[in-house]
Scaffold this motif. Structure first.
Motif, PDB file in Angstrom:
ATOM      1  N   MET A 164      -5.337   4.074  11.607  1.00  0.00           N
ATOM      2  CA  MET A 164      -5.092   4.283  10.189  1.00  0.00           C
ATOM      3  C   MET A 164      -6.143   3.656   9.578  1.00  0.00           C
ATOM      4  O   MET A 164      -7.036   2.672   9.699  1.00  0.00           O
ATOM      5  N   THR A 165      -6.671   4.558   8.503  1.00  0.00           N
ATOM      6  CA  THR A 165      -7.919   4.512   7.489  1.00  0.00           C
ATOM      7  C   THR A 165      -7.229   3.706   6.125  1.00  0.00           C
ATOM      8  O   THR A 165      -6.116   3.488   6.112  1.00  0.00           O
ATOM      9  N   ASN A 166      -8.360   3.056   5.614  1.00  0.00           N
ATOM     10  CA  ASN A 166      -7.962   2.641   4.191  1.00  0.00           C
ATOM     11  C   ASN A 166      -7.306   3.550   3.131  1.00  0.00           C
ATOM     12  O   ASN A 166      -6.574   3.104   2.502  1.00  0.00           O
ATOM     13  N   GLU A 167      -7.938   4.788   3.260  1.00  0.00           N
ATOM     14  CA  GLU A 167      -6.872   5.869   2.361  1.00  0.00           C
ATOM     15  C   GLU A 167      -5.372   5.883   2.784  1.00  0.00           C
ATOM     16  O   GLU A 167      -4.771   5.928   1.991  1.00  0.00           O
ATOM     17  N   GLU A 168      -5.420   5.872   4.099  1.00  0.00           N
ATOM     18  CA  GLU A 168      -3.979   6.298   4.638  1.00  0.00           C
ATOM     19  C   GLU A 168      -3.017   4.862   4.390  1.00  0.00           C
ATOM     20  O   GLU A 168      -2.027   4.885   3.798  1.00  0.00           O
ATOM     21  N   VAL A 169      -3.709   3.708   4.545  1.00  0.00           N
ATOM     22  CA  VAL A 169      -2.984   2.618   4.225  1.00  0.00           C
ATOM     23  C   VAL A 169      -2.673   2.424   2.690  1.00  0.00           C
ATOM     24  O   VAL A 169      -1.604   1.970   2.228  1.00  0.00           O
ATOM     25  N   HIS A 170      -3.609   2.934   1.594  1.00  0.00           N
ATOM     26  CA  HIS A 170      -3.473   2.787   0.367  1.00  0.00           C
ATOM     27  C   HIS A 170      -2.224   3.684  -0.104  1.00  0.00           C
ATOM     28  O   HIS A 170      -1.198   3.505  -0.777  1.00  0.00           O
ATOM     29  N   GLN A 171      -2.189   4.950   0.481  1.00  0.00           N
ATOM     30  CA  GLN A 171      -1.062   6.006   0.289  1.00  0.00           C
ATOM     31  C   GLN A 171       0.129   5.302   0.799  1.00  0.00           C
ATOM     32  O   GLN A 171       1.200   5.490   0.352  1.00  0.00           O
ATOM     33  N   LEU A 172       0.239   4.630   2.038  1.00  0.00           N
ATOM     34  CA  LEU A 172       1.432   3.952   2.374  1.00  0.00           C
ATOM     35  C   LEU A 172       1.965   3.000   1.563  1.00  0.00           C
ATOM     36  O   LEU A 172       3.030   2.788   1.091  1.00  0.00           O
ATOM     37  N   VAL A 173       1.134   1.958   0.849  1.00  0.00           N
ATOM     38  CA  VAL A 173       1.368   0.966  -0.150  1.00  0.00           C
ATOM     39  C   VAL A 173       1.982   1.708  -1.297  1.00  0.00           C
ATOM     40  O   VAL A 173       2.988   1.226  -1.757  1.00  0.00           O
ATOM     41  N   CYS A 174       1.314   2.813  -1.809  1.00  0.00           N
ATOM     42  CA  CYS A 174       1.950   3.578  -3.004  1.00  0.00           C
ATOM     43  C   CYS A 174       3.291   3.959  -2.797  1.00  0.00           C
ATOM     44  O   CYS A 174       4.173   3.763  -3.879  1.00  0.00           O
TER      45      CYS A 174
ATOM     46  N   PHE B 243       2.065   1.211  -7.889  1.00  0.00           N
ATOM     47  CA  PHE B 243       1.065   0.490  -7.345  1.00  0.00           C
ATOM     48  C   PHE B 243      -0.295   1.078  -8.020  1.00  0.00           C
ATOM     49  O   PHE B 243      -0.637   2.259  -7.697  1.00  0.00           O
ATOM     50  N   ARG B 244      -0.902   0.303  -8.888  1.00  0.00           N
ATOM     51  CA  ARG B 244      -1.861   0.823  -9.772  1.00  0.00           C
ATOM     52  C   ARG B 244      -3.360   0.424  -9.157  1.00  0.00           C
ATOM     53  O   ARG B 244      -4.613   0.697  -9.888  1.00  0.00           O
ATOM     54  N   HIS B 245      -3.251  -0.337  -8.381  1.00  0.00           N
ATOM     55  CA  HIS B 245      -4.673  -1.163  -7.789  1.00  0.00           C
ATOM     56  C   HIS B 245      -4.901  -0.493  -6.342  1.00  0.00           C
ATOM     57  O   HIS B 245      -4.579   0.396  -5.745  1.00  0.00           O
ATOM     58  N   GLU B 246      -5.755  -1.292  -5.784  1.00  0.00           N
ATOM     59  CA  GLU B 246      -6.549  -0.981  -4.642  1.00  0.00           C
ATOM     60  C   GLU B 246      -5.831  -1.775  -3.263  1.00  0.00           C
ATOM     61  O   GLU B 246      -5.390  -2.965  -3.411  1.00  0.00           O
ATOM     62  N   ALA B 247      -5.492  -1.011  -2.432  1.00  0.00           N
ATOM     63  CA  ALA B 247      -5.109  -1.671  -0.970  1.00  0.00           C
ATOM     64  C   ALA B 247      -5.926  -1.041   0.166  1.00  0.00           C
ATOM     65  O   ALA B 247      -6.129  -0.032   0.314  1.00  0.00           O
ATOM     66  N   PHE B 248      -6.228  -2.094   1.103  1.00  0.00           N
ATOM     67  CA  PHE B 248      -7.305  -1.841   2.211  1.00  0.00           C
ATOM     68  C   PHE B 248      -7.344  -2.785   3.117  1.00  0.00           C
ATOM     69  O   PHE B 248      -6.625  -3.994   2.938  1.00  0.00           O
ATOM     70  N   PHE B 249      -7.623  -2.517   4.380  1.00  0.00           N
ATOM     71  CA  PHE B 249      -7.850  -3.246   5.603  1.00  0.00           C
ATOM     72  C   PHE B 249      -8.975  -4.150   5.383  1.00  0.00           C
ATOM     73  O   PHE B 249     -10.094  -3.870   5.014  1.00  0.00           O
ATOM     74  N   ASN B 250      -8.922  -5.567   5.590  1.00  0.00           N
ATOM     75  CA  ASN B 250      -9.935  -6.579   5.506  1.00  0.00           C
ATOM     76  C   ASN B 250     -10.024  -6.851   7.016  1.00  0.00           C
ATOM     77  O   ASN B 250      -9.168  -7.923   7.545  1.00  0.00           O
ATOM     78  N   ARG B 251     -11.004  -6.529   7.775  1.00  0.00           N
ATOM     79  CA  ARG B 251     -11.251  -6.764   9.369  1.00  0.00           C
ATOM     80  C   ARG B 251     -11.509  -8.473   9.567  1.00  0.00           C
ATOM     81  O   ARG B 251     -11.539  -8.842  10.503  1.00  0.00           O
ATOM     82  N   ARG B 252     -11.851  -9.073   8.317  1.00  0.00           N
ATOM     83  CA  ARG B 252     -12.327 -10.431   8.691  1.00  0.00           C
ATOM     84  C   ARG B 252     -10.988 -11.268   8.480  1.00  0.00           C
ATOM     85  O   ARG B 252     -11.110 -12.535   8.829  1.00  0.00           O
TER      86      ARG B 252
END
Length: 149
Positions: free
Chosen positions: A1-11, A22-31
């Protein structure tokens, strides 16, 4: 799953379960290592742990997203968004979000004994994380001399 896909899932989850955008960013942080995700108060972004998705799948990720969206929407509405606030606990129950995510057991968390000692007299074995002064300490069973193996 990419960051774009996870952002769409959150929205999508925000619109479906919270009836809010949801008007902001959602993404994976691998740290991220010890938490499933986090909501950033200053930027209003949501960071998610990719390892949780790999280990536990989409259902666990959706639960983490719901949890972080509870923080997000309550904070923007200036209500109690922290874990011990009544508003937060109520919203978690309404949307079916978990309070805690699944635990990741790291192999590094296991107890690793670096030092191994054996009694010269009775053969009793001792494992220790820290080094023992064999001139000062003796066997607890027979008071024999310890030898480092």
């Amino acid at each position: 799953m990419t960051n774009e896909e996870v952002h769409q899932l959150v929205c999508m989850i925000s619109a479906r379960d919270f009836q809010k955008t949801f008007r902001h960013e959602a993404f994976f942080n691998r740290r991220l290592k010890t938490t499933g995700g986090r909501y950033m108060l200053r930027t209003h972004n949501i960071e998610l742990n990719y390892t949780m998705y790999e280990l536990f799948g989409l259902d666990e990720l959706i639960g983490i997203i719901k949890h972080e969206l509870c923080h997000y929407h309550l904070h923007l509405e200036q209500k109690g968004y922290q874990h011990n606030d009544r508003d937060f606990k109520q919203l978690l129950a309404e949307v079916g979000a978990p309070r805690y995510c699944a635990s990741i057991k790291h192999p590094a968390a296991k107890t690793l004994y670096k030092h191994h000692y054996v009694c010269n007299k009775c053969g009793q074995s001792y494992e220790r994380k820290r080094r023992v002064n064999i001139m000062k300490y003796r066997c607890g069973k027979c008071s024999g001399q310890l030898l480092e193996k």
